[in-house]
Design a protein around this motif. Structure first.
Motif, PDB file in Angstrom:
ATOM      1  N   PRO A  49       0.821  -1.234   0.000  1.00 53.70           N
ATOM      2  CA  PRO A  49       0.000   0.000   0.000  1.00 53.70           C
ATOM      3  C   PRO A  49       0.851   1.279   0.000  1.00 53.70           C
ATOM      4  O   PRO A  49       0.400   2.332  -0.447  1.00 53.70           O
ATOM      5  CB  PRO A  49      -0.807  -0.121   1.304  1.00 53.70           C
ATOM      6  CG  PRO A  49      -0.897  -1.597   1.550  1.00 53.70           C
ATOM      7  CD  PRO A  49       0.430  -2.146   1.100  1.00 53.70           C
ATOM      8  N   GLN A  50       2.086   1.154   0.471  1.00 53.74           N
ATOM      9  CA  GLN A  50       2.962   2.334   0.490  1.00 53.74           C
ATOM     10  C   GLN A  50       3.472   2.713  -0.891  1.00 53.74           C
ATOM     11  O   GLN A  50       4.077   3.772  -1.061  1.00 53.74           O
ATOM     12  CB  GLN A  50       4.147   2.097   1.433  1.00 53.74           C
ATOM     13  CG  GLN A  50       3.724   1.934   2.892  1.00 53.74           C
ATOM     14  CD  GLN A  50       4.921   1.746   3.797  1.00 53.74           C
ATOM     15  OE1 GLN A  50       5.439   0.656   3.913  1.00 53.74           O
ATOM     16  NE2 GLN A  50       5.379   2.824   4.418  1.00 53.74           N
ATOM     17  N   ILE A  51       3.227   1.841  -1.878  1.00 55.72           N
ATOM     18  CA  ILE A  51       3.493   2.243  -3.264  1.00 55.72           C
ATOM     19  C   ILE A  51       2.182   2.221  -4.064  1.00 55.72           C
ATOM     20  O   ILE A  51       2.191   2.151  -5.288  1.00 55.72           O
ATOM     21  CB  ILE A  51       4.586   1.377  -3.933  1.00 55.72           C
ATOM     22  CG1 ILE A  51       4.231  -0.106  -3.904  1.00 55.72           C
ATOM     23  CG2 ILE A  51       5.940   1.613  -3.261  1.00 55.72           C
ATOM     24  CD1 ILE A  51       5.017  -0.940  -4.907  1.00 55.72           C
ATOM     25  N   GLY A  97       9.255   4.415  13.437  1.00 61.30           N
ATOM     26  CA  GLY A  97       8.957   5.421  12.436  1.00 61.30           C
ATOM     27  C   GLY A  97       8.367   4.705  11.240  1.00 61.30           C
ATOM     28  O   GLY A  97       8.260   3.480  11.248  1.00 61.30           O
ATOM     29  N   CYS A  98       7.969   5.475  10.224  1.00 56.64           N
ATOM     30  CA  CYS A  98       7.354   4.869   9.041  1.00 56.64           C
ATOM     31  C   CYS A  98       7.590   5.796   7.863  1.00 56.64           C
ATOM     32  O   CYS A  98       7.445   7.012   7.999  1.00 56.64           O
ATOM     33  CB  CYS A  98       5.856   4.701   9.291  1.00 56.64           C
ATOM     34  SG  CYS A  98       4.953   4.055   7.877  1.00 56.64           S
ATOM     35  N   LEU A  99       7.927   5.232   6.728  1.00 56.55           N
ATOM     36  CA  LEU A  99       8.173   6.062   5.543  1.00 56.55           C
ATOM     37  C   LEU A  99       6.912   6.819   5.122  1.00 56.55           C
ATOM     38  O   LEU A  99       7.003   7.846   4.460  1.00 56.55           O
ATOM     39  CB  LEU A  99       8.683   5.199   4.382  1.00 56.55           C
ATOM     40  CG  LEU A  99      10.065   4.556   4.594  1.00 56.55           C
ATOM     41  CD1 LEU A  99      10.386   3.612   3.451  1.00 56.55           C
ATOM     42  CD2 LEU A  99      11.151   5.621   4.737  1.00 56.55           C
ATOM     43  N   SER A 100       5.754   6.316   5.524  1.00 56.29           N
ATOM     44  CA  SER A 100       4.501   6.993   5.187  1.00 56.29           C
ATOM     45  C   SER A 100       4.107   8.050   6.217  1.00 56.29           C
ATOM     46  O   SER A 100       3.083   8.709   6.067  1.00 56.29           O
ATOM     47  CB  SER A 100       3.365   5.967   5.048  1.00 56.29           C
ATOM     48  OG  SER A 100       3.627   5.110   3.947  1.00 56.29           O
ATOM     49  N   GLN A 139       5.345  -6.932  12.331  1.00 57.74           N
ATOM     50  CA  GLN A 139       4.031  -6.455  12.794  1.00 57.74           C
ATOM     51  C   GLN A 139       3.712  -5.085  12.206  1.00 57.74           C
ATOM     52  O   GLN A 139       2.569  -4.793  11.847  1.00 57.74           O
ATOM     53  CB  GLN A 139       3.998  -6.387  14.332  1.00 57.74           C
ATOM     54  CG  GLN A 139       3.998  -7.767  14.977  1.00 57.74           C
ATOM     55  CD  GLN A 139       4.214  -7.683  16.485  1.00 57.74           C
ATOM     56  OE1 GLN A 139       3.281  -7.403  17.233  1.00 57.74           O
ATOM     57  NE2 GLN A 139       5.441  -7.910  16.932  1.00 57.74           N
ATOM     58  N   HIS A 140       4.728  -4.244  12.092  1.00 58.31           N
ATOM     59  CA  HIS A 140       4.533  -2.909  11.518  1.00 58.31           C
ATOM     60  C   HIS A 140       4.075  -3.016  10.049  1.00 58.31           C
ATOM     61  O   HIS A 140       3.088  -2.384   9.650  1.00 58.31           O
ATOM     62  CB  HIS A 140       5.837  -2.108  11.624  1.00 58.31           C
ATOM     63  CG  HIS A 140       5.774  -0.750  11.001  1.00 58.31           C
ATOM     64  ND1 HIS A 140       5.878   0.413  11.732  1.00 58.31           N
ATOM     65  CD2 HIS A 140       5.592  -0.356   9.714  1.00 58.31           C
ATOM     66  CE1 HIS A 140       5.761   1.450  10.917  1.00 58.31           C
ATOM     67  NE2 HIS A 140       5.596   1.010   9.688  1.00 58.31           N
ATOM     68  N   GLU A 141       4.782  -3.837   9.273  1.00 57.51           N
ATOM     69  CA  GLU A 141       4.428  -3.964   7.852  1.00 57.51           C
ATOM     70  C   GLU A 141       3.081  -4.676   7.681  1.00 57.51           C
ATOM     71  O   GLU A 141       2.290  -4.325   6.812  1.00 57.51           O
ATOM     72  CB  GLU A 141       5.525  -4.714   7.085  1.00 57.51           C
ATOM     73  CG  GLU A 141       6.889  -4.029   7.089  1.00 57.51           C
ATOM     74  CD  GLU A 141       6.838  -2.550   6.753  1.00 57.51           C
ATOM     75  OE1 GLU A 141       6.009  -2.138   5.923  1.00 57.51           O
ATOM     76  OE2 GLU A 141       7.634  -1.779   7.339  1.00 57.51           O
ATOM     77  N   TYR A 142       2.843  -5.661   8.531  1.00 53.42           N
ATOM     78  CA  TYR A 142       1.584  -6.401   8.484  1.00 53.42           C
ATOM     79  C   TYR A 142       0.406  -5.457   8.738  1.00 53.42           C
ATOM     80  O   TYR A 142      -0.629  -5.541   8.080  1.00 53.42           O
ATOM     81  CB  TYR A 142       1.630  -7.520   9.523  1.00 53.42           C
ATOM     82  CG  TYR A 142       0.522  -8.534   9.412  1.00 53.42           C
ATOM     83  CD1 TYR A 142       0.623  -9.602   8.527  1.00 53.42           C
ATOM     84  CD2 TYR A 142      -0.623  -8.439  10.202  1.00 53.42           C
ATOM     85  CE1 TYR A 142      -0.387 -10.553   8.438  1.00 53.42           C
ATOM     86  CE2 TYR A 142      -1.634  -9.387  10.112  1.00 53.42           C
ATOM     87  CZ  TYR A 142      -1.506 -10.437   9.232  1.00 53.42           C
ATOM     88  OH  TYR A 142      -2.503 -11.370   9.141  1.00 53.42           O
ATOM     89  N   ASP A 143       0.582  -4.550   9.679  1.00 51.97           N
ATOM     90  CA  ASP A 143      -0.436  -3.523   9.937  1.00 51.97           C
ATOM     91  C   ASP A 143      -0.817  -2.788   8.652  1.00 51.97           C
ATOM     92  O   ASP A 143      -1.992  -2.506   8.415  1.00 51.97           O
ATOM     93  CB  ASP A 143       0.085  -2.479  10.936  1.00 51.97           C
ATOM     94  CG  ASP A 143      -0.203  -2.846  12.392  1.00 51.97           C
ATOM     95  OD1 ASP A 143      -0.807  -3.897  12.643  1.00 51.97           O
ATOM     96  OD2 ASP A 143       0.188  -2.050  13.274  1.00 51.97           O
ATOM     97  N   HIS A 144       0.186  -2.459   7.841  1.00 50.64           N
ATOM     98  CA  HIS A 144      -0.104  -1.734   6.586  1.00 50.64           C
ATOM     99  C   HIS A 144      -1.077  -2.526   5.707  1.00 50.64           C
ATOM    100  O   HIS A 144      -1.917  -1.943   5.023  1.00 50.64           O
ATOM    101  CB  HIS A 144       1.181  -1.469   5.798  1.00 50.64           C
ATOM    102  CG  HIS A 144       1.977  -0.289   6.287  1.00 50.64           C
ATOM    103  ND1 HIS A 144       1.464   0.991   6.312  1.00 50.64           N
ATOM    104  CD2 HIS A 144       3.247  -0.185   6.754  1.00 50.64           C
ATOM    105  CE1 HIS A 144       2.396   1.829   6.779  1.00 50.64           C
ATOM    106  NE2 HIS A 144       3.482   1.143   7.063  1.00 50.64           N
ATOM    107  N   LEU A 145      -0.943  -3.851   5.718  1.00 56.22           N
ATOM    108  CA  LEU A 145      -1.839  -4.678   4.894  1.00 56.22           C
ATOM    109  C   LEU A 145      -3.257  -4.694   5.448  1.00 56.22           C
ATOM    110  O   LEU A 145      -4.210  -5.021   4.753  1.00 56.22           O
ATOM    111  CB  LEU A 145      -1.312  -6.121   4.790  1.00 56.22           C
ATOM    112  CG  LEU A 145       0.123  -6.305   4.296  1.00 56.22           C
ATOM    113  CD1 LEU A 145       0.408  -7.780   4.070  1.00 56.22           C
ATOM    114  CD2 LEU A 145       0.377  -5.525   3.009  1.00 56.22           C
TER     115      LEU A 145
HETATM  116 NI    NI Z   1       5.272   1.875   7.817  1.00 55.31          NI
END
Ligand code: NI
Length: 183
Positions: A49-51, A97-100, A139-145
């Motif tokens: 989703p970040q792209i 932190g998060c790139l988004s 867990q951080h990346e999974y949250d994005h999904l």
């Molecule tokens: Ni993130």
């Protein structure tokens, strides 16, 4: 190619994502480009989703952190159609932190380990327990999904403290060292 990174306020970050199958077009290229985009932005994890893609795929490369944390050494993985099947009761609170969410760093409490089932870039199925910082990244990346972001874990007060930054992101009024896509 290097993708622009979607930032807070872009609706794709809140959308549901779907599993992909082996016929997904140009998957190997996409994975390669996600790593390229991740390295350009100097991040350690990037979810589809970040792209701008609402699919269940994320990549993680923690090697830059290996000097400070041996658990990160050699941790470069692709997660396709992941499913976290167990969260440990043991938790740990650390800064994230998060790139988004450029410019925001906050403490987030997460499980210390997770059991996750997923396919790798060769469509080999894995089910493994991941611990420590790698588990946090997963867990951080999974949250994005799941349409979630790490600020969703913050207390109302901590969210409030970041209100100005968040509203500038929504308005696209931020400068960033990498290319972004606000909405
Ligand atoms: Ni993130």
């Amino acid at each position: 190619m290097i993708y622009p990174i979607t930032i807070y306020g872009n609706p794709v970050l809140r959308k549901e994502t779907v599993d992909i199958d082996k016929d997904y077009p140009e998957l190997q290229q996409l994975i390669e480009d996600m790593f390229k985009t991740l390295y350009r932005a100097e991040g350690v994890g990037l979810a589809a989703p970040q792209i701008g893609l609402s699919i269940r795929l994320f990549v993680i490369d923690l090697n830059v952190l290996a000097e400070d944390d041996p658990a990160c050494d050699g941790f470069k993985k692709v997660f396709i159609n992941p499913k976290i099947v167990e969260y440990s009761e043991k938790t740990e609170t650390r800064d994230e932190g998060c790139l988004s969410l450029p410019g925001i760093n906050e403490s987030v409490k997460r499980s210390w380990s997770v059991k996750i089932a997923y396919f790798d870039e060769n469509w080999v199925r894995h089910e493994e327990v991941i611990e420590g910082f790698p588990a946090r990244a997963v867990q951080h990346e999974y949250d994005h999904l799941e349409g979630k972001m790490f600020i969703d874990h913050l207390s109302p007060i901590r969210r409030q403290m970041n209100r100005t930054k968040l509203s500038s992101m929504v308005k696209g009024k931020i400068r960033c060292r990498y290319t972004i896509k606000s909405n």
